[in-house]
Design an enzyme around this catalytic site. Sequence first.
Site, PDB file in Angstrom:
ATOM      1  N   HIS A 136       0.783  -1.240   0.000  1.00 15.80           N
ATOM      2  CA  HIS A 136       0.000   0.000   0.000  1.00 15.80           C
ATOM      3  C   HIS A 136       0.817   1.294   0.000  1.00 15.80           C
ATOM      4  CE1 HIS A 136      -0.233   0.266   4.710  1.00 15.80           C
ATOM      5  NE2 HIS A 136       0.920  -0.224   4.296  1.00 15.80           N
ATOM      6  N   HIS A 137       2.154   1.186  -0.051  1.00 14.43           N
ATOM      7  CA  HIS A 137       2.951   2.422  -0.165  1.00 14.43           C
ATOM      8  C   HIS A 137       3.341   2.722  -1.605  1.00 14.43           C
ATOM      9  CE1 HIS A 137       3.059   2.555   4.108  1.00 14.43           C
ATOM     10  NE2 HIS A 137       3.795   1.469   4.233  1.00 14.43           N
ATOM     11  N   CYS A 138       2.950   1.840  -2.526  1.00 11.10           N
ATOM     12  CA  CYS A 138       3.338   2.053  -3.926  1.00 11.10           C
ATOM     13  C   CYS A 138       2.185   2.688  -4.692  1.00 11.10           C
ATOM     14  CB  CYS A 138       3.714   0.724  -4.572  1.00 11.10           C
ATOM     15  SG  CYS A 138       4.405   0.935  -6.213  1.00 11.10           S
ATOM     16  N   GLN A 155       0.112   4.257   7.294  1.00  9.78           N
ATOM     17  CA  GLN A 155      -0.803   4.921   6.365  1.00  9.78           C
ATOM     18  C   GLN A 155      -0.603   4.367   4.945  1.00  9.78           C
ATOM     19  OE1 GLN A 155       0.252   9.016   5.715  1.00  9.78           O
ATOM     20  NE2 GLN A 155      -1.196   9.235   4.037  1.00  9.78           N
ATOM     21  N   ASN A 194      -0.392   5.259   1.807  1.00  3.44           N
ATOM     22  CA  ASN A 194      -0.292   6.446   0.948  1.00  3.44           C
ATOM     23  C   ASN A 194      -0.246   6.145  -0.545  1.00  3.44           C
ATOM     24  OD1 ASN A 194       2.304   5.323   1.480  1.00  3.44           O
ATOM     25  ND2 ASN A 194       3.289   7.219   0.836  1.00  3.44           N
TER      26      ASN A 194
END
Length: 356
Positions: A142-144, A184, A186
């Site tokens: 979920h950070h990509c 988070q 992001n």
Amino acid sequence: RPHRTELYEDAPSACWPIVYSPDYNITFMGLEKLHPFDAGKWGKVINFLKEEKLIADDLIVQAREATDEDLLVVHTRRYLNKLKWSFVVATITEIPPVAFLPNFVVQRKVLKPLRTQTGGTIMAGKLAVDRGWAINVGGGFHHCSSDKGGGFCAYADITLAVKFLFERVQGVSKATIIDLDAHQGNGHERDFMDDHRVYIMDAYNRYIYPGDGFAKRAIKRKVELEWGTEDTEYLQKVHTHVEGALNELKPDIIIYNAGTDILDGDPLGGLAISPQGIVKRDEVVFKAARSRRIPILMVTSGGYQKRTARIIADSILNLHNLGLIDKELATGGAENPKVEQMIRDSARDLTNLSLQ
């Protein structure tokens, strides 16, 4: 017209909608030990589920690697080209020595496992719609976002799964992402910043990586947690906000990012949730989805301790024991009497969320 992809070929109906491949695991000259990540966690989850006789090799859906053409549904060509530089991959995966390896080795030993997990998430998206639920034992990067990786995330599998569904599956035009990893999310937030079809709920430790203020603007329901948050407060918040999110907008699919880095003692998460708390959390999310008959896709995301794999397996076993996931349900939809009973029970439970 969408490109042809093998990721959307129908899985055998005898299979559970649980997606995995031995290629998920990153094993390479001990390099994987330089990251706090248990790089064999995915295989261990499957082994625990086999030991408990829940699944067998021929009953799980074999994940396939996402091709460049698949990845280009979201990623820019420029970004994919950057991954041909080993030092870029070293930065994204946070394993510095990777910078000194020839890129063909990095592609095969580090990026191929991540591309296979990404293919798994895309496949699980369609399975969830077909069967009511699906679990990719990996994924949750979920950070990509489309043009930037980070935090061990090289491909935007959550964004890809949602975009594939929007483009290829009739009747899927609204998605809710419930991101309960300690960090988070992001990446998908940046990707869906101005997309009103996607509702994002994100509960995370407000003091840790990535602290992406810009991406936070995409979160419709933001639950910022303090250091050392414990079970009772955490489960109360998850319950309140998951119910609130799904009452606000009934989506056609839920993508549930079930990170286990909320576990007490996680070196990166900074929260203090017990193993039982994690099992209960997943139960709360699945009950909310199943009682509303919304298909749910779960990905496993972050979780950096050796005991994590056992907890994920225990959670899947618990979902099965409660009738929230099973094969009949998978093929027969929600007209299953067991489910009807479960829905009545969960309505009762949720009025006074029993936190054992």
